[in-house]
Design an enzyme around this catalytic site. Structure first.
Site, PDB file in Angstrom:
ATOM      1  N   ASP A  15       0.847  -1.189   0.000  1.00  0.00           N
ATOM      2  CA  ASP A  15       0.000   0.000   0.000  1.00  0.00           C
ATOM      3  C   ASP A  15       0.887   1.245   0.000  1.00  0.00           C
ATOM      4  O   ASP A  15       1.656   1.467   0.930  1.00  0.00           O
ATOM      5  CB  ASP A  15      -0.891  -0.009   1.241  1.00  0.00           C
ATOM      6  CG  ASP A  15      -1.782   1.220   1.310  1.00  0.00           C
ATOM      7  OD1 ASP A  15      -2.814   1.233   0.615  1.00  0.00           O
ATOM      8  OD2 ASP A  15      -1.437   2.171   2.044  1.00  0.00           O
ATOM      9  N   HIS A  75      -7.425   9.118  -1.424  1.00  0.00           N
ATOM     10  CA  HIS A  75      -6.797   9.025  -0.105  1.00  0.00           C
ATOM     11  C   HIS A  75      -7.741   9.461   1.019  1.00  0.00           C
ATOM     12  O   HIS A  75      -7.814   8.819   2.067  1.00  0.00           O
ATOM     13  CB  HIS A  75      -5.516   9.860  -0.071  1.00  0.00           C
ATOM     14  CG  HIS A  75      -4.548   9.439   0.976  1.00  0.00           C
ATOM     15  ND1 HIS A  75      -3.196   9.407   0.778  1.00  0.00           N
ATOM     16  CD2 HIS A  75      -4.725   9.014   2.255  1.00  0.00           C
ATOM     17  CE1 HIS A  75      -2.589   8.988   1.886  1.00  0.00           C
ATOM     18  NE2 HIS A  75      -3.495   8.752   2.784  1.00  0.00           N
ATOM     19  N   TYR A  84       2.833   9.969   0.922  1.00  0.00           N
ATOM     20  CA  TYR A  84       3.911   9.446   1.763  1.00  0.00           C
ATOM     21  C   TYR A  84       5.290   9.916   1.307  1.00  0.00           C
ATOM     22  O   TYR A  84       6.267   9.757   2.035  1.00  0.00           O
ATOM     23  CB  TYR A  84       3.891   7.916   1.799  1.00  0.00           C
ATOM     24  CG  TYR A  84       2.616   7.317   2.336  1.00  0.00           C
ATOM     25  CD1 TYR A  84       1.691   8.073   3.056  1.00  0.00           C
ATOM     26  CD2 TYR A  84       2.320   5.973   2.113  1.00  0.00           C
ATOM     27  CE1 TYR A  84       0.520   7.514   3.534  1.00  0.00           C
ATOM     28  CE2 TYR A  84       1.161   5.399   2.590  1.00  0.00           C
ATOM     29  CZ  TYR A  84       0.252   6.172   3.296  1.00  0.00           C
ATOM     30  OH  TYR A  84      -0.905   5.612   3.766  1.00  0.00           O
ATOM     31  N   LYS A  99      -2.446   5.958  -3.924  1.00  0.00           N
ATOM     32  CA  LYS A  99      -3.578   6.821  -3.610  1.00  0.00           C
ATOM     33  C   LYS A  99      -3.444   8.225  -4.212  1.00  0.00           C
ATOM     34  O   LYS A  99      -2.344   8.779  -4.278  1.00  0.00           O
ATOM     35  CB  LYS A  99      -3.736   6.957  -2.090  1.00  0.00           C
ATOM     36  CG  LYS A  99      -3.766   5.651  -1.333  1.00  0.00           C
ATOM     37  CD  LYS A  99      -4.040   5.872   0.133  1.00  0.00           C
ATOM     38  CE  LYS A  99      -3.678   4.667   0.975  1.00  0.00           C
ATOM     39  NZ  LYS A  99      -2.246   4.474   1.135  1.00  0.00           N
TER      40      LYS A  99
END
Length: 317
Positions: A55, A122, A60, A89
């Site tokens: 994931d 997200h 990030y 995402k």
């Protein structure tokens, strides 16, 4: 009193996507690291330990490092791209329909892959469009974008599936009411919903709705993310762990899979990575104990209320 320890292949559980585009491994590896420099080695270690579901997220800020890990392992020939389920995402600042494709392409490029198995929105919250991932006003308040609806963003996501480079789409950090609205209006139904879930936040009602519509529930923070109260220290969990000769973490992760969800755990420590993949089926009695005897209810991440992630790991291990 001890339970019989059941040895099996729970770790290999795969959950079918509702659009027929394959299946998601229930045992998943999250890639939100506090220390981004640990990313590449942690992902390679997870692949070697047996994780086949990863994931990721634009937010990030480490998709490039993940891509390096994937490419090194794929080039070595031990694992093929088709064996790995990759999720990433769309971040809040890219909700405008005209920004969705570019964001998707950028993630593919950073991850060094030709397609994505699942692309998630997200959060349901649109932030001011632009390159600043965390747009704030002079008072420090998030600048939201009221000019786009979640359904408009979803329509753009559906177009990615039509083109074939995105096998499935879904939502993250969404409430049941908001999910119901999308499911009712969607041309392509969500295949996956990623939410915080653990025995202190079991989300039974949302899980029942998702099962009714063939939607996979993907649980993040299944170990409570080290927050207080600590679900790893919950007496019901520690008692079961002792009886089945597993760690509290392994009990919590087995519970997640056995009740029909997928999960994500994150670690940069090889021993923890191996521990988190080495799960076995719990006895029925243990499943009932967790459901009936744990009454604490708490949400650790407030992202569902604001669109702003409520935590990152306190440490990379």
């Amino acid at each position: 009193m001890s339970y019989e320890v059941i040895r099996d292949e729970l770790r290999d559980t795969r959950l079918p996507l509702n659009n027929g585009a394959g299946a998601m491994p229930a045992v998943g590896f999250g890639t939100l690291f506090r220390d981004l420099s640990t990313t590449t080695e942690a992902v390679k270690c997870a692949l070697e330990a047996g994780f086949r579901h990863f994931d990721c997220a634009e937010r990030y800020r480490n998709e490039e490092q993940i891509g390096v890990a994937f490419q090194q392992v794929f080039d070595a020939g031990r694992i093929r791209r088709e064996e790995v389920f990759i999720t990433t995402k769309l971040w809040n600042t890219n909700h405008r329909p005209e920004r969705v494709r570019a964001a998707f392409e950028a993630s593919c490029q950073r991850l060094q892959v030709d397609y994505i198995d699942c692309y998630l929105i997200h959060t349901p919250f649109a932030f001011q469009a632009g390159d600043d991932q965390d747009p704030r006003d002079i008072y420090g308040h998030v600048i939201y974008d009221g000019g786009v609806t979640l359904l408009e963003t979803w329509r753009a996501m559906e177009s990615l599936v039509d083109e074939g480079r995105c096998k499935s789409i879904g939502l993250s950090d969404i409430t049941l009411d908001a999910l119901k609205a999308i499911v009712a209006a969607a041309r392509i139904k969500p295949a996956v919903v990623q939410i915080e879930s653990h025995p202190y936040l079991p989300e039974w009602e949302l899980l029942a709705f998702c099962k009714e519509h063939g939607i996979i529930v993907l649980a993040f923070a299944p170990l409570g993310h080290g927050m207080v109260p600590n679900v790893l220290q919950e007496p019901v969990i520690t008692g079961i762990a002792q009886r089945v000769q597993k760690t509290p973490a392994q009990v919590l992760l087995a519970w997640a899979v056995q009740r029909g969800t997928a999960f994500l755990t994150t670690s940069a420590t090889p021993s923890h990575i191996q521990e988190n993949v080495d799960i076995s089926t719990l006895p029925h009695r243990a499943m009932h104990e967790i459901k009936d005897e744990i009454t604490t209810r708490i949400r650790f991440n407030s992202v569902v209320e604001t669109g702003v992630p409520g935590f990152i790991p306190a440490r990379s291990a």
